[in-house]
Scaffold this motif. Structure first.
Motif, PDB file in Angstrom:
ATOM      1  N   PHE A 172       2.405  -2.098  -0.315  1.00  0.00           N
ATOM      2  CA  PHE A 172       2.711  -0.676  -0.182  1.00  0.00           C
ATOM      3  C   PHE A 172       1.764   0.258  -0.939  1.00  0.00           C
ATOM      4  O   PHE A 172       2.053   1.444  -1.067  1.00  0.00           O
ATOM      5  N   ALA A 173       0.645  -0.226  -1.438  1.00  0.00           N
ATOM      6  CA  ALA A 173      -0.319   0.654  -2.109  1.00  0.00           C
ATOM      7  C   ALA A 173      -0.797   1.691  -1.096  1.00  0.00           C
ATOM      8  O   ALA A 173      -1.235   1.357   0.002  1.00  0.00           O
ATOM      9  N   CYS A 177       3.148  -2.555  -7.721  1.00  0.00           N
ATOM     10  CA  CYS A 177       2.096  -3.278  -8.443  1.00  0.00           C
ATOM     11  C   CYS A 177       1.536  -2.440  -9.591  1.00  0.00           C
ATOM     12  O   CYS A 177       1.373  -1.230  -9.466  1.00  0.00           O
ATOM     13  N   CYS A 237       4.542   1.684  -4.255  1.00  0.00           N
ATOM     14  CA  CYS A 237       3.942   0.397  -4.626  1.00  0.00           C
ATOM     15  C   CYS A 237       4.509  -0.035  -5.973  1.00  0.00           C
ATOM     16  O   CYS A 237       4.608   0.762  -6.904  1.00  0.00           O
ATOM     17  N   ASP A 266       1.015   3.746   0.587  1.00  0.00           N
ATOM     18  CA  ASP A 266       2.017   4.035   1.613  1.00  0.00           C
ATOM     19  C   ASP A 266       2.728   5.335   1.258  1.00  0.00           C
ATOM     20  O   ASP A 266       3.099   5.563   0.111  1.00  0.00           O
ATOM     21  N   CYS A 306       2.440  -6.292  -2.986  1.00  0.00           N
ATOM     22  CA  CYS A 306       3.699  -5.860  -2.370  1.00  0.00           C
ATOM     23  C   CYS A 306       3.485  -5.255  -0.986  1.00  0.00           C
ATOM     24  O   CYS A 306       4.418  -5.140  -0.200  1.00  0.00           O
ATOM     25  N   CYS A 323      -2.275  -4.603  -1.266  1.00  0.00           N
ATOM     26  CA  CYS A 323      -1.870  -5.134  -2.569  1.00  0.00           C
ATOM     27  C   CYS A 323      -0.838  -6.233  -2.360  1.00  0.00           C
ATOM     28  O   CYS A 323      -0.451  -6.518  -1.228  1.00  0.00           O
TER      29      CYS A 323
END
Length: 171
Positions: free
Chosen positions: A18-19, A28, A26, A21, A16, A14
């Motif tokens: 971090f989707a 977003c 995240c 993670d 940022c 994504c």
């Protein structure tokens, strides 16, 4: 010319990064995720057999002394499955499941009623294309071959469907 930052962004899940993670959240929104993922066209994604998200691996797991399955055992299982595919597909001048066309898929990838229900449900729910549907069947056939199974079981289909994560709509 693209900067290193802009090139890096396209390899992340994504904007940022971090989707999915486990350590960082995240930032977003769902529309941002959808817009970011829409950069990869549907027809391009249809042509990729496996979509696999690779999560961050915590240090404790990297340094864990527990032994995994030896590479030799995995290699033997893959070689056995590849030989099975070669024998099955030799009359058609094909050597692996990925090369199968629609008529080969109908012949070598039959699924039972439960499997059909699962395929119908995910196709309708995620809007899978005909090409994606075929790819799922070919991957499920390969998973069954690796398991030494003559029939494609519902578990093989479910695993193959899991490898299509980028096809799923974000809500």
């Amino acid at each position: 010319m693209q900067t290193q930052q802009s090139r890096k962004r396209y390899t992340q899940p994504c904007n940022c990064g971090f989707a999915g993670d486990s350590l960082r959240e995240c930032s977003c929104t769902p529309p941002m995720l959808q817009r970011y993922r829409s950069r990869l066209s549907g027809p391009l994604l249809d042509r990729i057999d496996l979509h696999i998200e690779v999560p961050r691996v915590p240090h404790k797991d990297l340094s864990d002394p527990i032994d995994a399955e030896p590479s030799e055992a995995i290699r033997a299982r893959v070689e056995t499955a590849r030989e099975l595919q070669r024998r099955r597909l030799a009359p058609f001048r094909l050597h692996c499941n990925a090369q199968m066309q629609a008529r080969h898929i109908r012949k070598f990838c039959p699924v039972d009623a439960q499997g059909q229900k699962l395929l119908e449900m995910v196709t309708d729910r995620f809007g899978f294309s005909a090409r994606t549907y075929s790819r799922i069947l070919k991957v499920a056939r390969t998973i069954a071959d690796l398991a030494g199974s003559e029939q494609i079981a519902q578990a093989h289909l479910a695993e193959a469907i899991q490898y299509r994560s980028l096809d799923r709509k974000i809500h």
